[in-house]
Design a protein around this motif. Structure first.
Motif, PDB file in Angstrom:
ATOM      1  N   GLY A 204      29.527  44.230  39.336  1.00 46.11           N
ATOM      2  CA  GLY A 204      30.899  44.157  39.526  1.00 46.11           C
ATOM      3  C   GLY A 204      31.568  43.458  38.433  1.00 46.11           C
ATOM      4  N   PHE A 205      32.749  43.348  38.421  1.00 47.80           N
ATOM      5  CA  PHE A 205      33.684  43.080  37.418  1.00 47.80           C
ATOM      6  C   PHE A 205      33.131  41.843  36.604  1.00 47.80           C
ATOM      7  N   VAL A 206      33.310  40.782  37.091  1.00 49.04           N
ATOM      8  CA  VAL A 206      32.724  39.400  36.313  1.00 49.04           C
ATOM      9  C   VAL A 206      31.209  39.620  35.756  1.00 49.04           C
ATOM     10  N   GLY A 207      30.385  39.990  37.001  1.00 46.76           N
ATOM     11  CA  GLY A 207      28.983  40.039  36.765  1.00 46.76           C
ATOM     12  C   GLY A 207      28.542  40.782  35.626  1.00 46.76           C
TER      13      GLY A 207
ATOM     14  N   LEU B 299      21.347  42.190  40.018  1.00 54.00           N
ATOM     15  CA  LEU B 299      20.988  42.691  41.491  1.00 54.00           C
ATOM     16  C   LEU B 299      22.660  43.136  41.838  1.00 54.00           C
ATOM     17  N   ASP B 300      22.606  44.330  42.588  1.00 57.86           N
ATOM     18  CA  ASP B 300      23.703  44.647  43.235  1.00 57.86           C
ATOM     19  C   ASP B 300      23.813  45.709  44.281  1.00 57.86           C
ATOM     20  N   ASN B 301      24.408  45.830  45.218  1.00 53.92           N
ATOM     21  CA  ASN B 301      24.072  46.480  46.516  1.00 53.92           C
ATOM     22  C   ASN B 301      25.162  47.803  46.242  1.00 53.92           C
TER      23      ASN B 301
ATOM     24  N   TYR C  95      33.234  49.033  48.741  1.00 49.54           N
ATOM     25  CA  TYR C  95      34.489  48.400  48.796  1.00 49.54           C
ATOM     26  C   TYR C  95      35.620  48.701  47.762  1.00 49.54           C
ATOM     27  N   TYR C  96      35.022  49.194  46.605  1.00 51.19           N
ATOM     28  CA  TYR C  96      36.077  49.942  45.603  1.00 51.19           C
ATOM     29  C   TYR C  96      35.354  51.009  45.058  1.00 51.19           C
ATOM     30  N   ASP C  97      35.681  51.967  44.207  1.00 50.91           N
ATOM     31  CA  ASP C  97      35.162  52.836  43.510  1.00 50.91           C
ATOM     32  C   ASP C  97      33.642  52.817  43.015  1.00 50.91           C
TER      33      ASP C  97
ATOM     34  N   LEU D  58      32.844  53.539  39.317  1.00 54.10           N
ATOM     35  CA  LEU D  58      33.309  52.521  38.375  1.00 54.10           C
ATOM     36  C   LEU D  58      31.725  51.187  38.200  1.00 54.10           C
ATOM     37  N   LYS D  59      31.280  50.988  39.368  1.00 56.27           N
ATOM     38  CA  LYS D  59      30.110  50.071  39.418  1.00 56.27           C
ATOM     39  C   LYS D  59      28.954  50.682  38.779  1.00 56.27           C
ATOM     40  N   ARG D  60      28.763  52.084  38.897  1.00 54.65           N
ATOM     41  CA  ARG D  60      27.756  53.121  38.257  1.00 54.65           C
ATOM     42  C   ARG D  60      27.943  53.099  36.729  1.00 54.65           C
TER      43      ARG D  60
ATOM     44  N   ALA E  30      28.615  38.136  56.141  1.00 58.37           N
ATOM     45  CA  ALA E  30      27.289  38.637  55.651  1.00 58.37           C
ATOM     46  C   ALA E  30      27.088  38.207  54.340  1.00 58.37           C
ATOM     47  N   SER E  31      28.308  38.645  53.270  1.00 64.80           N
ATOM     48  CA  SER E  31      27.790  38.519  51.987  1.00 64.80           C
ATOM     49  C   SER E  31      28.255  36.947  51.464  1.00 64.80           C
ATOM     50  N   ASN E  32      29.135  36.409  51.963  1.00 65.91           N
ATOM     51  CA  ASN E  32      29.712  35.167  51.364  1.00 65.91           C
ATOM     52  C   ASN E  32      29.024  33.783  51.834  1.00 65.91           C
TER      53      ASN E  32
ATOM     54  N   LEU F 235      40.364  34.489  55.428  1.00 59.57           N
ATOM     55  CA  LEU F 235      38.872  34.442  55.905  1.00 59.57           C
ATOM     56  C   LEU F 235      38.201  34.370  54.695  1.00 59.57           C
ATOM     57  N   TYR F 236      38.607  35.159  53.438  1.00 63.24           N
ATOM     58  CA  TYR F 236      37.949  35.187  52.153  1.00 63.24           C
ATOM     59  C   TYR F 236      37.743  33.733  51.786  1.00 63.24           C
ATOM     60  N   ALA F 237      39.069  33.152  51.911  1.00 60.40           N
ATOM     61  CA  ALA F 237      38.970  31.647  51.307  1.00 60.40           C
ATOM     62  C   ALA F 237      38.111  30.634  52.230  1.00 60.40           C
TER      63      ALA F 237
ATOM     64  N   THR G 156      35.357  31.359  53.692  1.00 61.50           N
ATOM     65  CA  THR G 156      33.849  31.699  53.429  1.00 61.50           C
ATOM     66  C   THR G 156      33.659  31.342  52.152  1.00 61.50           C
ATOM     67  N   LYS G 157      34.403  31.051  51.116  1.00 62.89           N
ATOM     68  CA  LYS G 157      34.383  30.582  49.768  1.00 62.89           C
ATOM     69  C   LYS G 157      34.127  28.970  50.208  1.00 62.89           C
ATOM     70  N   LYS G 158      35.004  28.424  50.964  1.00 64.93           N
ATOM     71  CA  LYS G 158      35.002  27.096  51.235  1.00 64.93           C
ATOM     72  C   LYS G 158      33.728  26.753  52.045  1.00 64.93           C
TER      73      LYS G 158
ATOM     74  N   THR H  44      42.423  34.157  39.658  1.00 64.49           N
ATOM     75  CA  THR H  44      42.833  35.439  39.275  1.00 64.49           C
ATOM     76  C   THR H  44      42.125  36.023  37.985  1.00 64.49           C
ATOM     77  N   VAL H  45      41.303  36.488  38.020  1.00 62.52           N
ATOM     78  CA  VAL H  45      40.405  37.095  36.959  1.00 62.52           C
ATOM     79  C   VAL H  45      41.092  38.634  36.681  1.00 62.52           C
ATOM     80  N   TYR H  46      41.318  38.854  35.444  1.00 66.33           N
ATOM     81  CA  TYR H  46      41.807  40.444  35.114  1.00 66.33           C
ATOM     82  C   TYR H  46      41.144  40.755  33.674  1.00 66.33           C
TER      83      TYR H  46
ATOM     84  N   GLY I 165      37.892  45.726  35.195  1.00 63.81           N
ATOM     85  CA  GLY I 165      38.366  45.036  36.279  1.00 63.81           C
ATOM     86  C   GLY I 165      38.315  45.774  37.495  1.00 63.81           C
ATOM     87  N   ARG I 166      38.817  45.267  38.749  1.00 62.43           N
ATOM     88  CA  ARG I 166      38.617  45.586  40.059  1.00 62.43           C
ATOM     89  C   ARG I 166      39.850  46.497  40.332  1.00 62.43           C
ATOM     90  N   PRO I 167      39.681  47.506  40.672  1.00 60.74           N
ATOM     91  CA  PRO I 167      40.882  48.321  40.919  1.00 60.74           C
ATOM     92  C   PRO I 167      41.762  47.873  42.301  1.00 60.74           C
TER      93      PRO I 167
HETATM   94  P1  NAD Z   1      33.445  42.426  42.189  1.00 58.22           P
HETATM   95  O1  NAD Z   1      33.633  43.056  43.650  1.00 58.22           O
HETATM   96  O2  NAD Z   1      33.643  43.335  41.330  1.00 58.22           O
HETATM   97  O3  NAD Z   1      31.728  42.283  42.233  1.00 58.22           O
HETATM   98  C1  NAD Z   1      31.005  41.712  43.191  1.00 58.22           C
HETATM   99  C2  NAD Z   1      29.846  42.680  43.102  1.00 58.22           C
HETATM  100  O4  NAD Z   1      28.789  42.015  44.214  1.00 58.22           O
HETATM  101  C3  NAD Z   1      30.217  44.207  43.420  1.00 58.22           C
HETATM  102  O5  NAD Z   1      29.793  44.743  42.511  1.00 58.22           O
HETATM  103  C4  NAD Z   1      29.642  44.373  44.683  1.00 58.22           C
HETATM  104  O6  NAD Z   1      28.829  45.604  44.873  1.00 58.22           O
HETATM  105  C5  NAD Z   1      28.417  43.330  44.997  1.00 58.22           C
HETATM  106  N1  NAD Z   1      27.697  42.970  46.143  1.00 58.22           N
HETATM  107  C6  NAD Z   1      28.800  42.400  47.110  1.00 58.22           C
HETATM  108  N2  NAD Z   1      27.961  42.151  48.458  1.00 58.22           N
HETATM  109  C7  NAD Z   1      26.793  42.215  47.862  1.00 58.22           C
HETATM  110  C8  NAD Z   1      25.529  42.018  48.686  1.00 58.22           C
HETATM  111  N3  NAD Z   1      25.497  41.480  49.805  1.00 58.22           N
HETATM  112  N4  NAD Z   1      24.461  42.163  48.116  1.00 58.22           N
HETATM  113  C9  NAD Z   1      24.371  42.508  46.729  1.00 58.22           C
HETATM  114  N5  NAD Z   1      25.552  42.728  45.761  1.00 58.22           N
HETATM  115  C10 NAD Z   1      26.607  42.695  46.417  1.00 58.22           C
HETATM  116  O7  NAD Z   1      34.114  41.232  42.354  1.00 58.22           O
HETATM  117  P2  NAD Z   1      34.428  40.343  40.955  1.00 58.22           P
HETATM  118  O8  NAD Z   1      35.888  40.116  40.902  1.00 58.22           O
HETATM  119  O9  NAD Z   1      33.530  40.534  40.019  1.00 58.22           O
HETATM  120  O10 NAD Z   1      34.044  38.704  41.470  1.00 58.22           O
HETATM  121  C11 NAD Z   1      32.807  38.122  41.272  1.00 58.22           C
HETATM  122  C12 NAD Z   1      32.632  36.812  42.314  1.00 58.22           C
HETATM  123  O11 NAD Z   1      33.873  36.047  41.556  1.00 58.22           O
HETATM  124  C13 NAD Z   1      32.756  36.799  43.438  1.00 58.22           C
HETATM  125  O12 NAD Z   1      31.982  36.181  44.197  1.00 58.22           O
HETATM  126  C14 NAD Z   1      34.241  36.687  43.967  1.00 58.22           C
HETATM  127  O13 NAD Z   1      34.545  36.177  45.137  1.00 58.22           O
HETATM  128  C15 NAD Z   1      34.538  35.777  42.823  1.00 58.22           C
HETATM  129  N6  NAD Z   1      36.006  35.544  42.361  1.00 58.22           N
HETATM  130  C16 NAD Z   1      36.498  36.647  41.863  1.00 58.22           C
HETATM  131  C17 NAD Z   1      37.858  36.461  41.377  1.00 58.22           C
HETATM  132  C18 NAD Z   1      38.520  37.645  40.653  1.00 58.22           C
HETATM  133  O14 NAD Z   1      39.890  37.333  40.451  1.00 58.22           O
HETATM  134  N7  NAD Z   1      38.034  38.456  39.976  1.00 58.22           N
HETATM  135  C19 NAD Z   1      38.630  35.185  41.777  1.00 58.22           C
HETATM  136  C20 NAD Z   1      38.091  34.315  42.264  1.00 58.22           C
HETATM  137  C21 NAD Z   1      36.538  34.335  42.608  1.00 58.22           C
END
Ligand code: NAD
Length: 369
Positions: free
Chosen positions: A28-31, A48-50, A54-56, A59-61, A125-127, A183-185, A187-189, A213-215, A219-221
């Motif tokens: 993912g973007f931040v990871g 680790l990533d599944n 959800y998006y392209d 880009l993850k590959r 499921a994920s959060n 719902l996103y918020a 699940t984070k809460k 809001t990370v950019y 980044g994320r499309p």
């Molecule tokens: P992202 O979608 O690019 O990265 C998340 C990665 O997790 C994706 O590559 C996805 O394939 C993987 N993933 C999702 N569910 C999974 C699962 N069940 N098992 C294994 N892998 C899984 O998003 P991001 O922007 O990099 O966000 C990273 C974290 O930061 C997330 O927890 C997100 O909620 C949080 N966050 C991001 C932002 C932002 O602006 N980008 C803001 C606030 C919080």
């Protein structure tokens, strides 16, 4: 097995007292950026990533490939394909592979607020379930060698207030978080409550980071700045929500915040959440103006009233707690960060827009306009 050997090799730090970090969501973007930065300073990293759609996915590959090819690790950084809900996989990684992870940087999640209208269960499921599974696997590691956990919460937990501006004040960690707008918020809460329970019952070290809001490059499309850049280039309309204002935070600042939290968690258990923002809210309309300048092309703007789709009108971080405990200080102004994004964006998508190219000077003959 070969699998365990590969995991151990990638997890082994190459500096004295280096950390060994399992990064979930590493494609993912931040990871991706965090994994790169950890490997660059000599820490051991396994991702680790599944690779969900959800998006392209390409880009993850691409991010996975770059990590594998990074010259920082001897054999590059390994990003495993797997789900955080796979209990057997996490147990094997954390307890059975022979890799002694000192930290888990948990960034895997279902991100984005609007997608919850289409697929609400993916957020649960994920959060929620995925976070519980991860913390269970960490709790199962014997006490003396248990990794510290740093994970991503979100500024969205602050939700909305009546006028959408929090009375002109930045959000600080003591502010209300009992009115999620999506719902996103929610699940984070819930994740913050779950993290607290695990630190309380099992004595885990769990630090939450509320990103704003990370950019940036890679980044994320699905995020607005990225979608706007694409629309401007394509000449498609850009829909702006009237009054929307964001505390846009550049990826390098967020990476520094994550690494600082990992370092701090090594010294002592913090067991709390921190705002990681830029502290400078910017109207989204101004963000678009900067993109127009960098891309050398006007946007076809359409301003509409904010719909109730989960977005909030206003975000603004007070980061004094993260400054005090983690030494966190954002340093990148929006214009400089967007320039870095646009440079990458044009290169990655092989867009030749002559004049702009991230604002670099080009001979007049080459300009399209
Ligand atoms: P992202 O979608 O690019 O990265 C998340 C990665 O997790 C994706 O590559 C996805 O394939 C993987 N993933 C999702 N569910 C999974 C699962 N069940 N098992 C294994 N892998 C899984 O998003 P991001 O922007 O990099 O966000 C990273 C974290 O930061 C997330 O927890 C997100 O909620 C949080 N966050 C991001 C932002 C932002 O602006 N980008 C803001 C606030 C919080």
């Amino acid at each position: 097995a070969a699998w365990d050997r590969a995991v151990r090799r990638s997890a082994t730090p190459r500096r004295a007292n280096g950390m060994s970090v399992l990064v979930t969501g590493a494609a993912g973007f931040v990871g991706f950026h965090c994994a790169m930065a950890l490997a660059a300073r000599g820490d051991g990293v396994v991702g680790l990533d599944n690779f969900n759609a959800y998006y392209d996915v390409s880009l993850k590959r691409s991010r996975q490939r770059l990590l594998a090819e990074s010259s920082h690790g001897h054999a590059g950084v390994l990003v495993l394909a797997g789900d955080i809900n796979d209990a057997a996989l996490l147990r094997r990684l954390l307890s059975g592979s022979g890799a002694a992870f000192t930290h888990v940087l948990h960034l895997a999640a279902q991100a984005g607020v609007r997608h919850a209208l289409r697929d609400p269960q993916s957020y649960v499921a994920s959060n929620v379930a995925g976070l519980v599974n991860l913390l269970e696997s960490v709790a199962a590691v014997s006490n003396s060698s248990r990794p510290a956990v740093v994970w991503a919460s979100s500024s969205s937990v602050y939700g909305l207030n009546d006028n959408g501006s929090n009375g002109g004040r930045p959000f600080s960690e003591e502010d209300r978080t009992d009115r999620p707008a999506s719902l996103y918020a929610a699940t984070k809460k819930a994740g913050e409550a779950i993290a607290h329970a695990y630190s309380s019952v099992h004595g885990l070290s769990v630090t939450g980071l509320r990103f704003f809001t990370v950019y940036g490059p890679w980044g994320r499309p699905d995020m607005a700045y990225f979608a706007f850049a694409r629309a401007i280039v394509a000449g498609d309309p850009v829909t702006l929500y009237a009054g929307a204002t964001r505390d846009f935070t550049f990826i390098d600042d967020v990476v520094r915040g994550c690494l600082a939290a990992l370092d701090a968690a090594k010294k002592k258990k913090l067991n709390r959440v921190y705002n990681i923002g830029n502290t400078e809210p910017v109207p989204v309309a101004r963000m678009v103006a900067v993109l127009e300048k960098l891309l050398g092309k006007k946007a076809r703007k359409r301003v509409v009233a904010m719909p109730r789709n989960g977005d909030v009108l206003f975000t603004h971080a007070n980061v004094s707690l993260a400054a005090r405990d983690l030494g966190y200080r954002p340093t990148t102004p929006l214009d400089a960060g967007l320039r870095r994004f646009v440079d990458w964006f044009l290169r990655y998508y092989k867009i030749d827009n002559g004049a702009a190219a991230g604002g670099k000077q080009q001979p007049p003959a080459k300009r399209k306009k």
